[in-house]
Design an enzyme around this catalytic site. Structure first.
Site, PDB file in Angstrom:
ATOM      1  N   LYS A 182      16.095   0.621  13.030  1.00 23.70           N
ATOM      2  CA  LYS A 182      14.805   0.127  13.558  1.00 23.70           C
ATOM      3  C   LYS A 182      14.274  -1.001  12.669  1.00 23.70           C
ATOM      4  O   LYS A 182      13.882  -2.057  13.157  1.00 23.70           O
ATOM      5  CB  LYS A 182      13.793   1.270  13.582  1.00 23.70           C
ATOM      6  CG  LYS A 182      12.351   0.833  13.788  1.00 23.70           C
ATOM      7  CD  LYS A 182      11.377   1.993  13.839  1.00 23.70           C
ATOM      8  CE  LYS A 182      10.933   2.447  12.504  1.00 23.70           C
ATOM      9  NZ  LYS A 182       9.862   1.643  11.862  1.00 23.70           N
ATOM     10  N   ASN A 183      14.333  -0.775  11.350  1.00 16.10           N
ATOM     11  CA  ASN A 183      13.685  -1.723  10.437  1.00 16.10           C
ATOM     12  C   ASN A 183      14.519  -2.966  10.164  1.00 16.10           C
ATOM     13  O   ASN A 183      14.075  -3.853   9.435  1.00 16.10           O
ATOM     14  CB  ASN A 183      13.312  -1.022   9.125  1.00 16.10           C
ATOM     15  CG  ASN A 183      12.222   0.019   9.371  1.00 16.10           C
ATOM     16  OD1 ASN A 183      11.608   0.047  10.441  1.00 16.10           O
ATOM     17  ND2 ASN A 183      12.004   0.894   8.417  1.00 16.10           N
TER      18      ASN A 183
ATOM     19  N   CYS B 115      -2.612   2.157   9.927  1.00 19.57           N
ATOM     20  CA  CYS B 115      -1.816   3.127  10.672  1.00 19.57           C
ATOM     21  C   CYS B 115      -1.974   4.459   9.947  1.00 19.57           C
ATOM     22  O   CYS B 115      -2.770   4.601   9.022  1.00 19.57           O
ATOM     23  CB  CYS B 115      -0.351   2.700  10.721  1.00 19.57           C
ATOM     24  SG  CYS B 115       0.510   3.043   9.188  1.00 19.57           S
TER      25      CYS B 115
ATOM     26  N   ARG C 297      -2.550  -0.546   5.244  1.00 15.57           N
ATOM     27  CA  ARG C 297      -1.447  -1.497   5.469  1.00 15.57           C
ATOM     28  C   ARG C 297      -1.922  -2.952   5.348  1.00 15.57           C
ATOM     29  O   ARG C 297      -1.931  -3.704   6.314  1.00 15.57           O
ATOM     30  CB  ARG C 297      -0.774  -1.258   6.816  1.00 15.57           C
ATOM     31  CG  ARG C 297      -0.290   0.147   7.081  1.00 15.57           C
ATOM     32  CD  ARG C 297       0.844   0.598   6.187  1.00 15.57           C
ATOM     33  NE  ARG C 297       2.093  -0.043   6.388  1.00 15.57           N
ATOM     34  CZ  ARG C 297       3.023   0.352   7.276  1.00 15.57           C
ATOM     35  NH1 ARG C 297       2.773   1.385   8.042  1.00 15.57           N
ATOM     36  NH2 ARG C 297       4.149  -0.289   7.394  1.00 15.57           N
TER      37      ARG C 297
ATOM     38  N   ASP D  36      10.516   6.344   3.147  1.00 14.18           N
ATOM     39  CA  ASP D  36      10.705   6.853   4.512  1.00 14.18           C
ATOM     40  C   ASP D  36      11.489   8.165   4.532  1.00 14.18           C
ATOM     41  O   ASP D  36      11.467   8.867   5.542  1.00 14.18           O
ATOM     42  CB  ASP D  36      11.430   5.822   5.379  1.00 14.18           C
ATOM     43  CG  ASP D  36      10.603   4.564   5.566  1.00 14.18           C
ATOM     44  OD1 ASP D  36      11.160   3.533   5.973  1.00 14.18           O
ATOM     45  OD2 ASP D  36       9.398   4.605   5.261  1.00 14.18           O
TER      46      ASP D  36
ATOM     47  N   ARG E  83       9.160   6.553  18.245  1.00 15.67           N
ATOM     48  CA  ARG E  83       9.079   5.176  17.742  1.00 15.67           C
ATOM     49  C   ARG E  83      10.343   4.829  16.949  1.00 15.67           C
ATOM     50  O   ARG E  83      10.765   3.681  16.912  1.00 15.67           O
ATOM     51  CB  ARG E  83       7.867   5.018  16.807  1.00 15.67           C
ATOM     52  CG  ARG E  83       6.517   4.924  17.472  1.00 15.67           C
ATOM     53  CD  ARG E  83       5.448   4.626  16.435  1.00 15.67           C
ATOM     54  NE  ARG E  83       5.939   3.630  15.496  1.00 15.67           N
ATOM     55  CZ  ARG E  83       5.718   3.681  14.166  1.00 15.67           C
ATOM     56  NH1 ARG E  83       5.018   4.669  13.654  1.00 15.67           N
ATOM     57  NH2 ARG E  83       6.197   2.731  13.385  1.00 15.67           N
TER      58      ARG E  83
HETATM   59  C1  EPZ Z   1       8.461  -1.587   5.862  1.00  8.08           C
HETATM   60  O1  EPZ Z   1       7.064  -1.554   6.057  1.00  8.08           O
HETATM   61  C2  EPZ Z   1       9.037  -0.536   6.795  1.00  8.08           C
HETATM   62  N1  EPZ Z   1       8.723  -0.885   8.184  1.00  8.08           N
HETATM   63  C3  EPZ Z   1       8.448   0.831   6.475  1.00  8.08           C
HETATM   64  O2  EPZ Z   1       9.075   1.785   7.325  1.00  8.08           O
HETATM   65  C4  EPZ Z   1       8.800   1.163   5.032  1.00  8.08           C
HETATM   66  O3  EPZ Z   1       8.222   2.407   4.687  1.00  8.08           O
HETATM   67  C5  EPZ Z   1       8.267   0.073   4.101  1.00  8.08           C
HETATM   68  O4  EPZ Z   1       8.794  -1.223   4.511  1.00  8.08           O
HETATM   69  C6  EPZ Z   1       8.656   0.303   2.655  1.00  8.08           C
HETATM   70  O5  EPZ Z   1      10.046   0.355   2.569  1.00  8.08           O
HETATM   71  C7  EPZ Z   1       9.475  -1.828   8.801  1.00  8.08           C
HETATM   72  O6  EPZ Z   1      10.380  -2.399   8.224  1.00  8.08           O
HETATM   73  C8  EPZ Z   1       9.145  -2.114  10.225  1.00  8.08           C
HETATM   74  P1  EPZ Z   1       5.770  -3.075   2.615  1.00  8.08           P
HETATM   75  P2  EPZ Z   1       6.137  -2.723   5.406  1.00  8.08           P
HETATM   76  O7  EPZ Z   1       5.183  -4.373   2.993  1.00  8.08           O
HETATM   77  O8  EPZ Z   1       6.838  -4.010   5.480  1.00  8.08           O
HETATM   78  C9  EPZ Z   1       1.637  -2.722   0.289  1.00  8.08           C
HETATM   79  C10 EPZ Z   1       9.160   3.579   8.825  1.00  8.08           C
HETATM   80  O9  EPZ Z   1       8.880   4.781   8.680  1.00  8.08           O
HETATM   81  N2  EPZ Z   1       1.399  -4.092   0.766  1.00  8.08           N
HETATM   82  O10 EPZ Z   1       6.983  -3.037   1.737  1.00  8.08           O
HETATM   83  O11 EPZ Z   1       4.792  -2.608   5.989  1.00  8.08           O
HETATM   84  C11 EPZ Z   1       1.536  -1.722   1.438  1.00  8.08           C
HETATM   85  O12 EPZ Z   1       0.197  -1.352   1.653  1.00  8.08           O
HETATM   86  C12 EPZ Z   1       8.257   2.514   8.261  1.00  8.08           C
HETATM   87  O13 EPZ Z   1      10.193   3.147   9.387  1.00  8.08           O
HETATM   88  C13 EPZ Z   1       0.287  -4.787   0.288  1.00  8.08           C
HETATM   89  O14 EPZ Z   1      -0.489  -4.276  -0.512  1.00  8.08           O
HETATM   90  O15 EPZ Z   1       6.088  -2.213   3.897  1.00  8.08           O
HETATM   91  C14 EPZ Z   1       2.367  -0.576   0.967  1.00  8.08           C
HETATM   92  O16 EPZ Z   1       1.590   0.239   0.109  1.00  8.08           O
HETATM   93  C15 EPZ Z   1       6.994   3.094   7.632  1.00  8.08           C
HETATM   94  N3  EPZ Z   1       0.053  -6.043   0.733  1.00  8.08           N
HETATM   95  C16 EPZ Z   1       3.461  -1.253   0.148  1.00  8.08           C
HETATM   96  O17 EPZ Z   1       2.984  -2.578  -0.160  1.00  8.08           O
HETATM   97  C17 EPZ Z   1       0.891  -6.662   1.644  1.00  8.08           C
HETATM   98  O18 EPZ Z   1       0.636  -7.833   2.000  1.00  8.08           O
HETATM   99  C18 EPZ Z   1       4.787  -1.360   0.906  1.00  8.08           C
HETATM  100  O19 EPZ Z   1       4.574  -2.185   2.003  1.00  8.08           O
HETATM  101  C19 EPZ Z   1       2.021  -5.940   2.112  1.00  8.08           C
HETATM  102  C20 EPZ Z   1       2.258  -4.662   1.656  1.00  8.08           C
END
Ligand code: EPZ
Length: 420
Positions: free
Chosen positions: A22-23, A115, A120, A305, A397
């Site tokens: 998915k990701n 979410c 997020r 995850d 999802r």
């Molecule tokens: C991706 O989410 C994945 N989703 C998530 O999978 C996964 O848990 C996550 O990466 C971490 O590996 C997809 O790829 C579609 P991040 P993403 O930006 O990109 C903070 C699942 O279950 N952050 O690495 O949203 C954020 O709040 C999903 O398949 C900021 O502070 O993750 C979080 O605490 C859930 N500012 C941390 O970084 C930003 O601008 C990780 O977020 C962006 C992120």
């Protein structure tokens, strides 16, 4: 409301073919905006993928789906606006932002909102795009992005290796003027898969040993065919299903190297794991041993995850397990529902302590989020008696044929309509 009825207490055994990631497919679907015709193979049938295809069609692309392939034609876009109802269908739709800006020179998207896992934020996405020449104005819950001059390459150091921010920067940089350097990028396999797709499409991308990504903008990308990598989190979930039921399961079409941070955790629980080529086999003990300390980290560390599926295993362990969730601020929502099945869990901020019990009992539980919902199913498979699991839209999802696959491994479960 649709849910699952599960009769627990059976060991799972047999083999499962793991679906595409998915990701990986989501950012690559966004990347198809940068070329004319692209075909993606091994795409999973998931509601999040449907949401991404809806966004592409709204923007004016034609999207043809045949079994697990998706062909996107993006010659002429009709729009650069993603309305709220489409943005809210899928939290990660913000990954379309960089590609729309690169293709149209502007974008108007509804703020993705939070979410189940927390607020997020997207500050890292926006500050990077601004360094590349994007002007971002927030207005009534929308982001209005314009590029007064041209998208230009920039050197960007991420304070946190955000997956989504890394993806947005890569998508904006491929056709920007000059070179973009991303220091401290995310290094997940899904990032590499996106880079492979973009390179095939003609992008000039180099990823060096320490992970830094160098992208030199090119005039345009061309459509390609690309097979999406297997879903390592779905694989981890099925391994946990075997571990929590004392089963013996073989997974096909996985990349073992993507699971190298999962294997030692399940081996600590007493599981024996072997892998040859693209297949992984897990043979579980009757009752798992506890996990000394599971810390979620950016890749190649233990993935956030997989935290909740592993928590389901820990509920039945012969001892106490410790979890530290370092990535998301609200990723223990499954704990309350697991406790309804007899689990003993104490959550204090980032830390969760799980005191293993000899038996769980079936209960009616509600899915709280994608991976938390999967963990409830795993616990129900091991519990004594019947469980009713509702709000499985969360599970749909991110897991294709979740119930069918578990039933093929011997689970007694079926989709059920529950009164609202
Ligand atoms: C991706 O989410 C994945 N989703 C998530 O999978 C996964 O848990 C996550 O990466 C971490 O590996 C997809 O790829 C579609 P991040 P993403 O930006 O990109 C903070 C699942 O279950 N952050 O690495 O949203 C954020 O709040 C999903 O398949 C900021 O502070 O993750 C979080 O605490 C859930 N500012 C941390 O970084 C930003 O601008 C990780 O977020 C962006 C992120």
């Amino acid at each position: 409301m649709t849910g699952y009825t599960v009769e627990g207490g059976r060991k799972l055994s047999g083999d499962v073919t793991v679906h595409g990631a998915k990701n990986a497919v989501l950012p690559i679907l966004a990347a198809t905006l940068l070329a004319d015709h692209s075909t993606l193979l091994n795409c999973p049938s998931l509601t999040d993928v449907n949401a991404a295809c809806n966004i592409l069609e709204h923007l004016g692309c034609s999207v043809v789906r045949e079994d697990n392939s998706i062909t996107v034609s993006a010659e002429s876009l009709a729009d650069c606006i993603v309305p709220e109802h489409l943005m809210r269908e899928m939290r990660s739709s913000v990954v379309f932002l960089g590609a729309i800006i690169a293709r149209c020179g502007k974008a108007r998207v509804s703020m993705p909102g939070g979410c189940e896992l927390g607020p997020r934020p997207i500050d890292l996405h926006l500050s990077a795009l601004e360094k590349m020449g994007v002007v971002v104005e927030e207005e009534h819950g929308y982001l209005n992005c314009t590029v007064p001059d041209r998208l230009r390459g920039a050197t960007i150091s991420l304070t946190f290796p955000s997956v989504g921010a890394t993806e947005n920067i890569m998508l904006a940089a491929c056709t920007a003027e000059g070179e973009t350097v991303i220091h401290n990028p995310a290094r997940e396999p899904e990032i590499i898969d996106l880079a492979n797709f973009l390179q095939k499409a003609g992008a000039n991308i180099r990823i060096v040993e320490n992970g830094t990504i160098y992208i030199r903008g090119v005039k345009a990308l061309r459509g390609v065919e690309h097979r999406v990598i297997p879903d390592r989190i779905a694989a981890a979930t099925y391994l946990c299903a075997a571990a929590v039921t004392g089963g013996d399961v073989l997974l096909r079409e996985v990349v073992p190297a993507h699971l190298f941070s999962i294997f030692p955790v399940l081996e600590e629980a007493g599981c024996s794991i072997s892998h040859v080529g693209g297949a992984v086999r897990l043979f579980a003990p009757k009752r798992p041993a506890p996990f000394r300390c599971i810390r979620t980290m950016p890749y190649p560390g233990f993935p956030t995850d997989a935290q909740s599926p592993v928590m389901a295993v820990s509920c039945l362990a012969k001892g106490t397990s410790l979890f530290v969730e370092n990535i998301f601020e609200n990723r223990y929502k499954q704990a309350g529902e697991l406790m309804r099945m007899g689990a003993r869990i104490k959550v204090e901020g980032k830390v969760a302590v799980v005191e293993g019990v000899a038996k769980l009992h079936g209960a009616s539980v509600v899915c709280t989020d994608l991976r938390g919902g999967a963990s409830l199913c795993l616990a129900a498979l091991a519990a004594e008696g019947k469980s009713e699991i509702t709000d499985i839209r969360h599970i749909e999802r991110g897991y294709q044929d979740f119930d069918k696959n578990l039933i093929s491994l011997g689970a007694i479960m079926e989709k059920t309509e529950f009164p609202l």
